[in-house]
Structure formats: C-alpha cells, structure tokens
Design an enzyme around this catalytic site. Structure first.
Site, PDB file in Angstrom:
ATOM      1  N   CYS A 113      42.969  37.525  -6.399  1.00 36.88           N
ATOM      2  CA  CYS A 113      44.423  37.432  -6.167  1.00 36.88           C
ATOM      3  C   CYS A 113      44.775  36.404  -5.096  1.00 36.88           C
ATOM      4  O   CYS A 113      45.933  35.993  -4.984  1.00 36.88           O
ATOM      5  CB  CYS A 113      44.980  38.788  -5.765  1.00 36.88           C
ATOM      6  SG  CYS A 113      44.643  40.044  -6.995  1.00 36.88           S
ATOM      7  N   HIS A 249      51.854  38.583  -1.924  1.00 37.84           N
ATOM      8  CA  HIS A 249      51.176  38.943  -3.168  1.00 37.84           C
ATOM      9  C   HIS A 249      51.827  40.219  -3.699  1.00 37.84           C
ATOM     10  O   HIS A 249      52.113  41.143  -2.943  1.00 37.84           O
ATOM     11  CB  HIS A 249      49.686  39.175  -2.885  1.00 37.84           C
ATOM     12  CG  HIS A 249      48.939  39.676  -4.072  1.00 37.84           C
ATOM     13  ND1 HIS A 249      49.095  39.117  -5.323  1.00 37.84           N
ATOM     14  CD2 HIS A 249      48.032  40.673  -4.216  1.00 37.84           C
ATOM     15  CE1 HIS A 249      48.314  39.763  -6.179  1.00 37.84           C
ATOM     16  NE2 HIS A 249      47.663  40.711  -5.534  1.00 37.84           N
ATOM     17  N   ASN A 279      51.156  42.990 -11.146  1.00 38.58           N
ATOM     18  CA  ASN A 279      50.186  42.227 -10.353  1.00 38.58           C
ATOM     19  C   ASN A 279      49.568  41.157 -11.249  1.00 38.58           C
ATOM     20  O   ASN A 279      48.768  41.474 -12.132  1.00 38.58           O
ATOM     21  CB  ASN A 279      49.115  43.180  -9.810  1.00 38.58           C
ATOM     22  CG  ASN A 279      48.082  42.461  -8.958  1.00 38.58           C
ATOM     23  OD1 ASN A 279      48.043  41.232  -8.904  1.00 38.58           O
ATOM     24  ND2 ASN A 279      47.223  43.238  -8.307  1.00 38.58           N
TER      25      ASN A 279
END
Ligand code: UT7
Length: 322
Positions: A113, A249, A279
């Site tokens: 990520c 994020h 996500n």
C-alpha cells in the site's frame, strides 16, 4: 537547489461497482458491519481481462493532460504496484510503450500500500540529482484479483484503481520532505502466500488469498503512521498546525480518524475516498490526491501531507506544497 513538484494528476477506476449489499449476497456480512468497522460502502472491481497497465494508461493520460506536458518530455516512469501485469517486462515499460513515451528509465517497485509514496520519493531523488526532467509516477493495483471472495475477513476491504502524477523540477518546493520505513519482522501479519519463487503451485487454489491479522495490523498502522507523519514534518521544520490537507492511505476510516486526531486536523481537512474506493493499496493515495485536486479542494500552494502503510510492513510520508 532543485526541488520536484507535482504538476498534474489523474486517476482511473474500473466501471464495475460492487456495493456492500452485493457482498451481503456472497459472504456472511452486512452493510452495517462493513461501514462501521471500515468506512467502505462500495468499491470498483476490474474485469477478468483488465490489467493494471490498462488502468495506469488511462490514469496517466489524465495526469499528462492536466500537467500540459507531452509524452516526449517524459524521461522516467515509476509504478508502485504489487499486481503488475507480468513479472517481466516490468509494468512501467509496458505503460511507457503503450503511451508512446520515448525509451527512458522505467521500473516498478513493490511496497504494497506504500507503493506510490515509495515511487514518488524515488522520483523526487531522481529529479533532485538532475537526472530526470519529467517523471510519470503511478500507484496502481488489481488487488481484487488476489482476493478470496469467500473470505469475509478480507474480501470486503479491497478495490481496484490507478492514480498517476507528473513530477517535474522546480525552483520552489514542491516536495519538501519525505520519510520512508519498512520492517520485515511483521511479514506474517499481512501477506500473500504465493509468489514466483514461493509455493507457485498454490496459485489459483483456495490457499492463494491475502492473509491478514487485521487487529494487529491496525495497531501497528496507527502507531507507525503517527511517527512517520511527524518525521516528515520535523525534517521540514513544519508544525501540524500549518497543514492544509491530509491525504491518507484509505485502508480504514478508523485508522484515518486516529491519524487526523493525532495531527489535530478536522475531518474537513482530510481527503476521504475509502467509502467509494475501499482499500486500493498503492492506488489509494494518488487517487485521493487527484480527487482533492480535481474537485477544487486542494489548491495550488497549499501544504499537503500524504501517508501510507502496508504489507511488509512498509510505511512512508511525503510533505509537499501543491
Ligand atoms: O492497507 C494495508 C493495511 N491494512 C490495514 O490497515 C487493515 C487494518 N485492519 C483493519 O482495518 C481492521 O482490523 C479490519 C477492518 C480488517 C477488521 O476490523 P476489526 O474491528 O479489527 O474486526 P476483527 O477482525 O476484530 O473482527 C471482529 C469480529 C469477528 O467476529 P468475532 O470473532 O468477534 O465473533 C470477525 O469474525 O467481526 C467479524 N468479522 C465480520 N463480521 C461481519 C470479520 N469480518 C467481518 C465481515 N462481516 N466482513
């Protein structure tokens, strides 16, 4: 002193949208649970024949147009992704060729990520040395292709997408400070068990699924993100009160809220896409940045802090003026 500056952004989201109500039909979950525990309401999902480079090409076209540069100007392509089209050639070369960018430095990097933050930090360093005049930097992921749609612990969390930025040299920042970190001791808390040199025979079986101890990841993420955000601020001699925007994020609304609290930032100063995107791993930060810029909230000259945390664990932050 040469700095680097983002002068254009773009994003691409696959057409197919899957809501929490769609997921209620395939796993034992509820819209209420997903919304309260994660903040996610819907996510975009690629078609089986759609690749990460397909999404990157579309996001990059928008960033190139927004920046007002020509493909001939681009001399560096970096993509942060854990779901490249192929092991080789690397995805940046595929994107370079498909966009008609002349032969140049092109590579991809894996930081889960944190992929875009790592890629942007790398481009910043290439530009500061004078090696690069125009970088195309992307974070992109077909992460739903790694998801087991029968595992409610993970399948409700993720979505696909691509975000892109054009980064060029500038006399003024631009990127003010960056901070990266990683610690492999946490591997078991979040990983994908199949790779080109590990258990390849499991590919396509029930065992090929993202493995995550969500609670543990959550705790380390909150602690580490707080520290990495502060590190970027300290390096720049900037206080949290000076920040105009947090572009975090988008893994979980509760992690984002914890970060915003730590930075004394009201929700109005946080770009939130988790409800619409889920996500999207490496695509999450550049897509959120693009959303904030295109809807007019993030304005030129404003101070923006981006941060991310992912498998590895990896983590990082970038402090910049738009
Ligand atoms: O982007 C990379 C970094 N990743 C992250 O930052 C993710 C960090 N972790 C998280 O976001 C959260 O830990 C999750 C959203 C993954 C999970 O939320 P949680 O509040 O930590 O839930 P939990 O894992 O502790 O599970 C609580 C309960 C369990 O039931 P029992 O054991 O209490 O009976 C789970 O089985 O919730 C259950 N559960 C679900 N229930 C309905 C887990 N997934 C679901 C689901 N629907 N989809």
């Amino acid at each position: 002193m040469t700095y680097s500056r983002i002068v254009g952004t773009g994003r691409y989201l696959p057409e197919r949208v899957m809501t929490n109500f769609d997921l209620e039909k395939i796993v034992d979950t509820t819209d209420e649970w997903i919304k309260t525990r994660t903040g996610v309401e819907r996510r975009h999902v690629v078609e089986p024949d759609q690749t990460t480079s397909d999404m990157c090409v579309e996001a990059a076209k928008k960033a190139i147009e927004a920046a007002g540069v020509n493909v001939e100007d681009i001399d560096l392509v970096i993509t942060g992704t854990t779901t490249p089209d192929l092991i080789f050639p690397n995805i940046s070369t595929i994107i370079q060729h498909r966009l008609g960018i002349p032969a140049c430095t092109a590579f991809s990097l894996e930081a889960a990520c944190t992929g875009f933050i790592y890629a942007l930090t790398t481009a910043d360093k290439f530009i500061k040395t004078g090696d690069t005049k125009c970088a195309l930097v992307m974070g992109a992921e077909c992460i739903t292709k790694l998801v087991d749609w029968t595992d409610r612990n993970t399948c409700v969390l993720f979505g696909d997408g691509a975000g892109a930025a054009i980064v060029v040299p500038s006399d003024e920042p631009g990127i003010i400070s960056t901070a990266l970190g990683a610690d492999g001791q946490y591997k078991e808390l979040l990983y994908y068990p199949v790779g080109q040199s590990t258990d390849l025979a499991k590919a396509g079986t029930d065992e090929a699924n993202i493995i995550m101890q969500g609670n543990e990841v959550f705790k380390v993420a909150v602690k580490t993100l707080g520290a990495i955000a502060q590190e970027a601020l300290d390096k720049a001699g900037v206080t949290k009160e000076e920040l105009d925007w947090l572009v975090p994020h988008q893994a979980n609304i509760r992690i984002i809220q914890a970060m915003a609290k730590r930075l004394n930032m009201p929700t109005e100063k946080v770009i939130l896409t988790v409800q619409d995107h889920g996500n999207t791993s490496a695509a999450s930060v550049p897509m959120a940045l693009d959303v904030g810029i295109r809807d007019g909230r993030i304005k030129k000259g404003q101070l923006v802090l981006m941060e991310a945390f992912g498998g590895g664990f990896t983590w990082g932050s970038v402090l910049m003026r738009l």
